[in-house]
Design an enzyme around this catalytic site. Structure first.
Site, PDB file in Angstrom:
ATOM      1  N   LYS A   8      -4.713  -8.439   8.778  1.00  0.00           N
ATOM      2  CA  LYS A   8      -5.186  -9.323   7.708  1.00  0.00           C
ATOM      3  C   LYS A   8      -5.962  -8.564   6.638  1.00  0.00           C
ATOM      4  O   LYS A   8      -5.729  -8.759   5.448  1.00  0.00           O
ATOM      5  CB  LYS A   8      -6.089 -10.425   8.270  1.00  0.00           C
ATOM      6  CG  LYS A   8      -5.416 -11.400   9.182  1.00  0.00           C
ATOM      7  CD  LYS A   8      -6.368 -12.456   9.700  1.00  0.00           C
ATOM      8  CE  LYS A   8      -7.566 -11.930  10.433  1.00  0.00           C
ATOM      9  NZ  LYS A   8      -7.311 -11.317  11.725  1.00  0.00           N
ATOM     10  N   ARG A  83     -11.832 -20.528   9.830  1.00  0.00           N
ATOM     11  CA  ARG A  83     -11.650 -20.221  11.257  1.00  0.00           C
ATOM     12  C   ARG A  83     -11.641 -21.457  12.143  1.00  0.00           C
ATOM     13  O   ARG A  83     -11.318 -21.361  13.313  1.00  0.00           O
ATOM     14  CB  ARG A  83     -12.760 -19.274  11.730  1.00  0.00           C
ATOM     15  CG  ARG A  83     -12.645 -17.897  11.132  1.00  0.00           C
ATOM     16  CD  ARG A  83     -13.754 -17.004  11.652  1.00  0.00           C
ATOM     17  NE  ARG A  83     -13.750 -15.734  10.972  1.00  0.00           N
ATOM     18  CZ  ARG A  83     -13.173 -14.642  11.449  1.00  0.00           C
ATOM     19  NH1 ARG A  83     -12.559 -14.681  12.591  1.00  0.00           N
ATOM     20  NH2 ARG A  83     -13.219 -13.527  10.765  1.00  0.00           N
ATOM     21  N   ARG A 122      -7.336   1.495  17.540  1.00  0.00           N
ATOM     22  CA  ARG A 122      -8.397   1.477  16.530  1.00  0.00           C
ATOM     23  C   ARG A 122      -9.742   1.771  17.195  1.00  0.00           C
ATOM     24  O   ARG A 122     -10.557   2.518  16.674  1.00  0.00           O
ATOM     25  CB  ARG A 122      -8.403   0.108  15.851  1.00  0.00           C
ATOM     26  CG  ARG A 122      -9.378  -0.062  14.736  1.00  0.00           C
ATOM     27  CD  ARG A 122      -9.146  -1.341  13.988  1.00  0.00           C
ATOM     28  NE  ARG A 122      -9.431  -2.507  14.803  1.00  0.00           N
ATOM     29  CZ  ARG A 122      -9.076  -3.738  14.504  1.00  0.00           C
ATOM     30  NH1 ARG A 122      -8.378  -3.989  13.417  1.00  0.00           N
ATOM     31  NH2 ARG A 122      -9.381  -4.745  15.279  1.00  0.00           N
ATOM     32  N   ARG A 128     -15.138   3.400  19.923  1.00  0.00           N
ATOM     33  CA  ARG A 128     -15.686   2.210  20.566  1.00  0.00           C
ATOM     34  C   ARG A 128     -15.239   2.158  22.015  1.00  0.00           C
ATOM     35  O   ARG A 128     -14.074   2.369  22.324  1.00  0.00           O
ATOM     36  CB  ARG A 128     -15.230   0.949  19.833  1.00  0.00           C
ATOM     37  CG  ARG A 128     -15.841   0.833  18.452  1.00  0.00           C
ATOM     38  CD  ARG A 128     -15.432  -0.418  17.764  1.00  0.00           C
ATOM     39  NE  ARG A 128     -15.808  -1.588  18.549  1.00  0.00           N
ATOM     40  CZ  ARG A 128     -15.676  -2.825  18.102  1.00  0.00           C
ATOM     41  NH1 ARG A 128     -15.168  -3.055  16.919  1.00  0.00           N
ATOM     42  NH2 ARG A 128     -16.026  -3.841  18.863  1.00  0.00           N
ATOM     43  N   ARG A 139     -10.470 -11.727  23.334  1.00  0.00           N
ATOM     44  CA  ARG A 139     -10.598 -12.041  21.903  1.00  0.00           C
ATOM     45  C   ARG A 139      -9.361 -12.771  21.400  1.00  0.00           C
ATOM     46  O   ARG A 139      -9.455 -13.698  20.596  1.00  0.00           O
ATOM     47  CB  ARG A 139     -10.825 -10.758  21.092  1.00  0.00           C
ATOM     48  CG  ARG A 139     -12.234 -10.217  21.274  1.00  0.00           C
ATOM     49  CD  ARG A 139     -12.444  -8.862  20.668  1.00  0.00           C
ATOM     50  NE  ARG A 139     -12.043  -8.759  19.292  1.00  0.00           N
ATOM     51  CZ  ARG A 139     -11.738  -7.602  18.685  1.00  0.00           C
ATOM     52  NH1 ARG A 139     -11.805  -6.476  19.343  1.00  0.00           N
ATOM     53  NH2 ARG A 139     -11.381  -7.595  17.425  1.00  0.00           N
TER      54      ARG A 139
END
Length: 183
Positions: A8, A83, A122, A128, A139
């Site tokens: 997005k 959202r 990513r 991370r 998620r």
């Protein structure tokens, strides 16, 4: 619209730039309001500091401020907003009160396995450690539960929803979006 990892941000940035309009994500709007120390920004900050979700009415107030900005006069591209169905209804009401309307909802579709691969890659690049396949799948589940109903609401409201296959090169996906929009 689209799940985490669908592209997005990348696609929204390219499209907004190509159309000469601003791109706003809820995060961008929250940060800008906080930095400008607006009343709504301070109100939102209290929720963020407590680790709570910012209520829909506060988000919609920030969206109203963003729509009033001079650079938004020719249009605006929202990235990852709304959202919730309540936010979609609030946006509709806000636009109607301004004599404006939503043009198109672009929905990027990507299979779950590909999303997990992208987000995990990513996370690895960014160093991370919290984006494990399990947390990524959670998620995605949260997205399905909370945000997919927004897409169904837009379809039921007979809004123009442009479904785009989000698998391919950045350029191929952008071309598909532009073609679908007739631009």
């Amino acid at each position: 619209m689209g799940p985490p990892g669908a592209g997005k941000g990348t696609q929204g940035e390219l499209l907004a730039s190509g159309l000469g309009i601003p791109r706003f994500s809820t995060g961008d709007i929250l940060r800008a309001a906080r930095e400008a120390e607006t009343e709504l920004g301070r109100h939102a900050q209290r929720y963020m500091d407590a680790g709570d979700l910012v209520p829909d009415e506060v988000i919609l107030g920030l969206i109203a401020e963003a729509l009033s900005e001079p650079e938004a006069k020719a249009g605006i591209l929202f990235d990852g907003f709304p959202r919730t169905v309540a936010q979609a209804e609030g946006l509709r009401d806000l636009l109607v009160s301004r004599g404006e309307s939503l043009d198109t909802v672009v929905n990027l579709s990507v299979p779950a396995d590909e999303l997990v691969r992208r987000i995990a890659g990513r996370a690895y690049v960014e160093g991370r450690t919290d984006d494990t396949p399990e947390t990524i799948r959670r998620r995605l589940e949260v997205y399905r539960e909370s945000t997919e109903p927004v897409l169904a609401w837009y379809r039921a409201a007979e809004s123009q929803v442009l479904d785009i296959d989000g698998v391919g090169t950045v350029e191929e996906i952008q071309a598909a979006i532009r073609s679908g929009l007739g631009r």
